[in-house]
Design a protein around this motif. Structure first.
Motif, mmCIF file in Angstrom:
data_model
loop_
_atom_site.group_PDB
_atom_site.id
_atom_site.type_symbol
_atom_site.label_atom_id
_atom_site.label_comp_id
_atom_site.label_asym_id
_atom_site.label_seq_id
_atom_site.Cartn_x
_atom_site.Cartn_y
_atom_site.Cartn_z
ATOM 1 N N MET A 142 0.823 -1.205 0.000
ATOM 2 C CA MET A 142 0.000 0.000 0.000
ATOM 3 C C MET A 142 0.860 1.259 0.000
ATOM 4 O O MET A 142 0.521 2.260 -0.650
ATOM 5 N N TYR A 171 -5.362 5.860 4.022
ATOM 6 C CA TYR A 171 -5.758 4.885 3.012
ATOM 7 C C TYR A 171 -4.824 3.676 2.993
ATOM 8 O O TYR A 171 -5.221 2.577 2.626
ATOM 9 N N GLY A 175 -6.474 0.115 3.006
ATOM 10 C CA GLY A 175 -6.201 -0.868 1.957
ATOM 11 C C GLY A 175 -5.580 -2.136 2.505
ATOM 12 O O GLY A 175 -5.878 -3.244 2.037
ATOM 13 N N VAL A 277 -8.259 -3.215 -4.283
ATOM 14 C CA VAL A 277 -7.721 -1.905 -3.899
ATOM 15 C C VAL A 277 -7.231 -1.149 -5.128
ATOM 16 O O VAL A 277 -7.528 0.040 -5.305
ATOM 17 N N GLU A 282 -12.985 -1.375 -3.383
ATOM 18 C CA GLU A 282 -12.908 -2.003 -2.066
ATOM 19 C C GLU A 282 -14.289 -2.377 -1.533
ATOM 20 O O GLU A 282 -14.502 -3.498 -1.047
#
Length: 355
Positions: A142, A171, A175, A277, A282
Motif C-alpha cells: 500500500m 488509506y 487498503g 484496492v 474495495e
C-alpha cells in the motif's frame, strides 16, 4: 515475456500489444499447465503420504477425507506465476505489486502447510505470526501504491457518484485491512470440495473486467470510474487465475483428489484483495466476494456470541458447515454457494452504470 520479446518487432507481432489477446492466451496456458502439473503433484503427494489433517470436531462426513493430498495451491500458483511471466507486461507497476503480494502470501501459506502436513504440527504458523506477515506485506504494498502515485487515496462507493472520500495516508491502513481481510476470508471458505475455487474464479473474472475498464481511459470516463495507467495488465493475471482454477477444480471437484491448502487460499485471497484496492473497488468487492464475507462474518458472530453469551448462533462455523449439520449434502452446499457468488457478481457489475 512474450510481450517483451515480441512486441519490439510489432510489425510482425502487433497482436501481442493487445491485452485481450494476451488474456485469452493466459487463460489457455494456465488451464493446461494446471491440469498437467496437478496430475504429477497429486502422485507425488500420495507417494510421500502428505495428506490433509481433519478436525476432530468437524462434520463426520469429512473423516473419510483424512489423508487426501493437500497443498494443491502449489501447482495452481505455479501455473499462475509461469503464465503471467509469459503473457504479462512487466512495465505495469500494478501487475508487479499484485504479484509481489501474491508471492509473499504464497510463502506464508506454504510455510504454514509445511509445518502442518510435513512436520505434523497441527498448529502451523501462529495466528499472530500470520497477521504480522500479512499486514507487513500489505502495508508495504500500500505504501508503494500511494507514495508512487499508482493510485489515489480516494474511496468510492457503489451506486453513487458521490461522496468520494479522500483518506490521505490513512488509506494505506484501510487498503491493508482489505487485503488481509480477504486473504483470511478466502482461507475460511476453503472447507468443502470445490467450494472456495468457484467464488475465487467468479471474483477473478469480475475483477478482471473491472481492471480492464479501469485501465481503459475512454471506457473508464464513460462509466465514471477512475483511470489508472497500467491497470489493464492485471486482466492477464485474473485470466491466469481462472485458468489455473479450472485445472485445480479438475481434481478438487467432489470427491476431491486434492485440497487447496493455505498456500492457495491465503495467496489467492490476498491477490483478490490487492486487485480490489488497485481497481478502487474495495466496497464493491464486498458484494463481488460476498461468499467470502459471509463465511468470515459467520466465524466472527459465532466466536463473539459464544464468548459473550455462551450461545452458538450456528451449529458450526464457518457457515458452510452449518448447512452440512442441517443435512445438506456437501455438493448441494457447494453448488448453491457458487450460484450465490455468480448472482452477487452480476449485481455488482450492474452498479457500474448506475453511478
Amino acid at each position: 515475456m512474450l510481450y517483451h520479446l515480441l512486441y519490439p518487432h510489432h510489425h510482425l507481432f502487433n497482436i501481442f500489444k493487445y491485452i485481450t489477446f494476451r488474456t485469452g492466451i493466459a487463460f489457455l496456458i494456465a488451464t493446461v499447465l494446471s491440469i498437467i502439473w496437478g496430475h504429477y503433484f497429486i502422485d507425488f503427494m500420495k507417494k510421500k503420504q502428505f495428506g490433509q489433517i481433519i478436525r476432530s470436531d468437524g462434520p463426520e462426513s469429512h473423516f473419510k477425507k483424512k489423508g487426501t493430498p493437500t497443498m494443491g495451491g502449489v501447482f495452481m500458483l505455479g501455473s499462475i506465476f509461469v503464465t503471467t511471466l509469459i503473457c504479462g507486461n512487466f512495465f505495469s507497476m500494478p501487475l508487479k505489486i499484485t504479484l509481489g503480494v501474491t508471492f509473499s502470501y504464497f510463502l506464508l501459506g506454504f510455510y504454514d502447510d509445511y509445518l502442518k502436513v510435513l512436520k505434523k504440527d497441527t498448529k502451523g504458523v501462529s495466528a499472530k505470526g500470520k497477521l504480522v506477515w500479512q499486514f507487513g506485506t500489505a502495508l508495504a504494498a500500500m505504501y508503494v501504491m500511494v507514495s508512487q502515485n499508482i493510485i489515489n487515496t480516494d474511496v468510492y462507493f457503489p451506486f453513487f457518484k458521490s461522496p468520494i472520500i479522500d483518506l490521505g495516508y490513512w488509506y494505506i491502513l484501510f487498503g491493508s485491512i482489505v487485503i488481509v481481510g480477504f486473504s483470511n476470508a478466502v482461507n475460511l471458505t476453503d472447507g468443502l470440495d470445490g467450494l472456495a475455487i468457484g467464488p475465487i474464479m467468479v471474483s477473478a473474472a469480475t475483477m478482471g473486467l473491472l481492471t480492464y475498464v479501469t485501465g481503459h481511459k475512454e471506457i473508464s470516463q464513460y462509466l465514471y470510474i477512475p483511470y489508472f495507467e497500467g491497470m489493464g495488465e492485471i486482466t492477464v493475471l485474473t485470466a491466469a487465475i481462472i485458468g489455473a482454477g479450472i485445472g485445480f477444480l479438475w481434481y478438487n471437484s467432489y470427491p476431491a483428489q486434492i485440497f487447496m491448502g493455505d498456500v492457495g487460499s491465503l495467496s489467492l485471497g490476498g491477490t483478490l484483495g490487492t486487485i480490489a484496492v488497485l481497481a478502487k473497488s474495495e466496497f464493491l468487492f464486498v458484494v463481488i466476494g460476498g461468499i467470502f464475507v459471509i463465511e468470515a462474518l459467520s466465524v466472527i458472530i459465532q466466536v463473539a456470541s459464544f464468548k459473550t453469551r455462551g450461545v452458538r448462533v450456528f451449529k458450526m462455523a464457518p457457515i458452510h458447515h452449518h448447512f452440512e449439520k442441517l443435512g445438506w449434502p456437501e455438493t448441494k452446499v457447494t453448488v448453491r454457494f457458487w450460484i450465490i457468488s455468480v448472482c452477487l457478481a452480476i449485481m455488482a457489475l450492474s452498479t457500474l452504470k448506475t453511478r
